[in-house]
Design an enzyme around this catalytic site. Structure first.
Site, PDB file in Angstrom:
ATOM      1  N   GLU A  55       0.844  -1.191   0.000  1.00 15.27           N
ATOM      2  CA  GLU A  55       0.000   0.000   0.000  1.00 15.27           C
ATOM      3  C   GLU A  55       0.888   1.254   0.000  1.00 15.27           C
ATOM      4  OE1 GLU A  55      -1.605   1.331   3.709  1.00 15.27           O
ATOM      5  OE2 GLU A  55      -3.471   1.941   2.782  1.00 15.27           O
ATOM      6  N   CYS A 109      -7.193  -1.808   5.886  1.00 19.06           N
ATOM      7  CA  CYS A 109      -6.117  -1.682   6.876  1.00 19.06           C
ATOM      8  C   CYS A 109      -6.654  -1.128   8.194  1.00 19.06           C
ATOM      9  CB  CYS A 109      -5.011  -0.781   6.334  1.00 19.06           C
ATOM     10  SG  CYS A 109      -3.655  -0.633   7.499  1.00 19.06           S
ATOM     11  N   HIS A 137     -11.007  -9.680   2.629  1.00 20.73           N
ATOM     12  CA  HIS A 137     -10.310 -10.306   3.751  1.00 20.73           C
ATOM     13  C   HIS A 137     -11.408 -10.678   4.757  1.00 20.73           C
ATOM     14  CE1 HIS A 137      -7.125  -9.819   7.196  1.00 20.73           C
ATOM     15  NE2 HIS A 137      -7.696 -11.011   7.161  1.00 20.73           N
ATOM     16  N   GLY A 148      -7.297 -14.128   3.471  1.00 20.57           N
ATOM     17  CA  GLY A 148      -7.322 -14.324   4.929  1.00 20.57           C
ATOM     18  C   GLY A 148      -7.047 -15.768   5.322  1.00 20.57           C
ATOM     19  N   GLY A 149      -6.681 -16.597   4.335  1.00 23.84           N
ATOM     20  CA  GLY A 149      -6.573 -18.040   4.601  1.00 23.84           C
ATOM     21  C   GLY A 149      -5.218 -18.530   5.084  1.00 23.84           C
ATOM     22  N   ARG A 200       0.469 -13.826   4.114  1.00 27.72           N
ATOM     23  CA  ARG A 200       1.517 -14.343   4.997  1.00 27.72           C
ATOM     24  C   ARG A 200       2.178 -15.624   4.478  1.00 27.72           C
ATOM     25  NH1 ARG A 200      -1.900 -14.989   9.982  1.00 27.72           N
ATOM     26  NH2 ARG A 200      -3.462 -15.060   8.334  1.00 27.72           N
TER      27      ARG A 200
HETATM   28  C1  FMN Z   1       3.471  -7.743   6.603  1.00 26.98           C
HETATM   29  C2  FMN Z   1       2.066  -7.468   6.139  1.00 26.98           C
HETATM   30  C3  FMN Z   1       1.793  -6.286   5.494  1.00 26.98           C
HETATM   31  C4  FMN Z   1       0.495  -6.017   5.022  1.00 26.98           C
HETATM   32  N1  FMN Z   1       0.275  -4.879   4.296  1.00 26.98           N
HETATM   33  C5  FMN Z   1      -0.928  -4.702   3.680  1.00 26.98           C
HETATM   34  C6  FMN Z   1      -1.117  -3.662   2.738  1.00 26.98           C
HETATM   35  O1  FMN Z   1      -0.203  -2.894   2.408  1.00 26.98           O
HETATM   36  N2  FMN Z   1      -2.349  -3.531   2.185  1.00 26.98           N
HETATM   37  C7  FMN Z   1      -3.382  -4.368   2.477  1.00 26.98           C
HETATM   38  O2  FMN Z   1      -4.463  -4.203   1.928  1.00 26.98           O
HETATM   39  N3  FMN Z   1      -3.205  -5.379   3.349  1.00 26.98           N
HETATM   40  C8  FMN Z   1      -2.012  -5.581   3.928  1.00 26.98           C
HETATM   41  N4  FMN Z   1      -1.819  -6.659   4.746  1.00 26.98           N
HETATM   42  C9  FMN Z   1      -2.926  -7.621   4.938  1.00 26.98           C
HETATM   43  C10 FMN Z   1      -2.814  -8.757   3.920  1.00 26.98           C
HETATM   44  O3  FMN Z   1      -2.889  -8.296   2.597  1.00 26.98           O
HETATM   45  C11 FMN Z   1      -3.920  -9.781   4.136  1.00 26.98           C
HETATM   46  O4  FMN Z   1      -5.168  -9.144   4.022  1.00 26.98           O
HETATM   47  C12 FMN Z   1      -3.854 -10.472   5.499  1.00 26.98           C
HETATM   48  O5  FMN Z   1      -2.543 -10.798   5.869  1.00 26.98           O
HETATM   49  C13 FMN Z   1      -4.679 -11.743   5.469  1.00 26.98           C
HETATM   50  O6  FMN Z   1      -4.230 -12.619   4.449  1.00 26.98           O
HETATM   51  P1  FMN Z   1      -3.358 -13.930   4.769  1.00 26.98           P
HETATM   52  O7  FMN Z   1      -4.174 -14.770   5.703  1.00 26.98           O
HETATM   53  O8  FMN Z   1      -3.100 -14.596   3.481  1.00 26.98           O
HETATM   54  O9  FMN Z   1      -2.124 -13.460   5.464  1.00 26.98           O
HETATM   55  C14 FMN Z   1      -0.548  -6.940   5.250  1.00 26.98           C
HETATM   56  C15 FMN Z   1      -0.271  -8.125   5.945  1.00 26.98           C
HETATM   57  C16 FMN Z   1       1.025  -8.403   6.368  1.00 26.98           C
HETATM   58  C17 FMN Z   1       1.299  -9.692   7.062  1.00 26.98           C
END
Ligand code: FMN
EC number: 1.3.1.91
Length: 493
Positions: free
Chosen positions: A43, A116, A183, A215-216, A243
């Site tokens: 972002e 966010c 998410h 979110g998975g 992640r």
């Molecule tokens: C290190 C980190 C940075 C993130 N930065 C952003 C971001 O810049 N923009 C955004 O929309 N979500 C951001 N997120 C959220 C992720 O895009 C995602 O929505 C969240 O981790 C859930 O997905 P996952 O279960 O695959 O991790 C970030 C997450 C992590 C772990």
């Protein structure tokens, strides 16, 4: 660069999620190598982007969006041009559109972060704060859809009630966006809370546009096959992974994940090739190492204070040397063909006298450097010592120095690899613009002075004074205005 296909398809795609600090160019390229179809950048905040200038970086073959302090805020390249989605943080439709227009020729899609929950984002009305202001969401998205040539998407979290969530996403769909990433957690929920596959599913069944499930990681997605299971469980079109990809970007590989050591080495190679800042490289590698941070390699990584030290920690010292040598050679070649090279001294509106000069130490005696010549001259003339101010630009880590002598500033337009070299170049500009000897090997100081004195003695109307002038004679501002009877600064050399 111009993206040919105006429309990015969001159906049935594996997507690298936007991640602050993680989603920079090396990670995005690595995810693409391992099979991601679409990659989101981290972002980037609209106000910051609007200060940036678009710069084609020929040495790296990238397009850089560079802030006034010379920091590269967003770097992209041709390889990802048709796959990279630019995610912005915004709370204002006009600003959002201005950012979209700034980047639209270099990216495949534009996304607005509406998920966010961090205070720095919500405080400015951005991120998840937008979820409680559907009017603003509508304004931002419809302005973007009408005003940019790229497909527009947004990434949301779910609301406390499913009913409200569904009514919000229907309103969002009507703005004409191309897809929506969901998410499946609420604003106040953290990664340890379970993701709601049901809520994502309900949204996917309600909307006609592609829904991207997110979110998975951890609970649902640990390997490649889990991505498809998560997609099915959510009835979504596509899956966005954050992640799990940050821990090992080869999660996108159909054949199964690659060993972490190999993945990290590949990551480092991209980081060096694209001159990624070492702190960012280190951060991403730490995310990959996770539990192994206490291992000998983890400790070396922790201690590393440069890209070179990171490379050495991973047995890539020779690669670092070779790649930086190639990059330096490319930069030198580009500088050599710069039209500024041929230019004489010029005074720009900043009042700084500039010339395109590089200090080539082979052309100077080690005992007499230009800086020494200038200092010596200042002493003779009873002027204050030259004052050097040097800056380094993060873009390519090169240095530029400005030297002040008798209230006049002098600078080379060519940037140098070290502070010392940049200072010598600035000193040369100063000396050369005054026609003073600069310590070059074989330099004939006496004749230089003789020519100079003769030129000054001549009648300005005499055609002989129309000879090619010494560089110093082109200079509009001499060091000091000489009162009659005062000794010329050129005397004594
Ligand atoms: C290190 C980190 C940075 C993130 N930065 C952003 C971001 O810049 N923009 C955004 O929309 N979500 C951001 N997120 C959220 C992720 O895009 C995602 O929505 C969240 O981790 C859930 O997905 P996952 O279960 O695959 O991790 C970030 C997450 C992590 C772990």
């Amino acid at each position: 660069m111009i993206v040919n296909s105006l429309s990015l398809c969001y159906h049935n795609k594996l997507i690298l999620a936007p991640m602050v600090r993680v989603g920079t160019l090396p990670m995005r390229l690595l995810a693409l190598d391992y099979g991601a179809d679409i990659v989101y950048c981290e972002e980037l905040i609209d106000l910051k982007m609007l200060q940036c200038k678009r710069v084609v970086n020929e040495a790296l073959s990238t397009v850089d969006f560079v802030a006034p302090d010379d920091r590269v805020v967003f770097r992209t390249c041709e390889r990802e041009q048709s796959k990279v989605v630019f995610q912005m943080g915004t709370s204002d439709a006009e600003r959002a559109l201005a950012v979209a227009r700034l980047v639209e020729n270099d990216v495949a899609g534009i996304d607005v972060n509406m998920g966010c929950p961090k205070e720095y984002s919500t405080k400015g009305g951005m991120g998840a704060a937008l979820l409680s202001d559907p009017d603003k969401i509508e304004k931002i998205l419809s302005t973007l859809v009408k005003g940019t040539r790229r497909p527009v998407t947004c990434k949301i979290r779910i609301l406390p009630s499913l009913e409200d969530t569904l009514s919000l996403v229907k309103r969002i769909e009507r703005t004409g966006i191309a897809a929506i990433a969901v998410h499946g957690r609420k604003r106040e929920e953290r990664p340890q809370h379970p993701v709601s596959c049901e809520a994502i599913k309900a949204i996917a069944e309600t909307l006609s546009i592609p829904v991207i499930a997110n979110g998975g990681s951890h609970d649902h997605i640990q390997g490649y096959l889990d991505i498809e299971d998560f997609r099915r469980a959510t009835a979504a079109s596509s899956v966005m992974v954050a992640r799990a990809a940050m821990w090992n970007p080869s999660i996108f590989l159909k054949e199964g994940p690659r060993p972490l050591e190999e993945v990290m080495q590949k990551y480092i190679r991209y980081a060096v090739q694209y001159d990624n800042h070492y702190t960012n490289t280190k951060y991403c590698l730490c995310q990959m190492l996770r539990e192994q941070l206490e291992s000998p390699q983890g400790r070396l990584l922790h201690a590393a204070q440069s890209s070179q030290e990171i490379c050495e920690a991973f047995g890539l010292g020779a690669f670092y040397e070779e790649t930086t040598r190639e990059l330096d050679a490319r930069r030198a070649k580009l500088l050599a063909r710069s039209p500024e090279e041929a230019e004489g001294p010029a005074e720009d509106t900043s009042g700084i006298i500039k010339m395109a000069i590089k200090f080539d130490r082979r052309a100077y005696s080690p005992q007499i450097t230009p800086k020494m010549c200038l200092l010596e001259w200042c002493r003779r003339e009873k002027l204050a010592q030259p004052v050097y101010e040097t800056v380094q630009r993060p873009l390519d880590r090169l240095f530029c120095s400005v030297v002040t002598v008798a209230e006049q500033k002098y600078q080379s337009t060519l940037w140098d690899k070290s502070k010392k070299l940049a200072e010598q170049a600035a000193a040369i500009v100063c000396l050369r613009s005054q026609g003073l000897p600069e310590g070059r090997l074989g330099e004939e100081s006496p004749s230089l002075h003789k020519r100079k004195r003769e030129a000054l003695d001549q009648d300005p109307g005499d055609p002989r004074t129309q000879e090619p002038a010494m560089p110093g004679e082109l200079c509009k501002k001499p060091f000091v205005a000489l009162a009659s009877g005062q000794e010329s600064p050129l005397e004594g050399w």
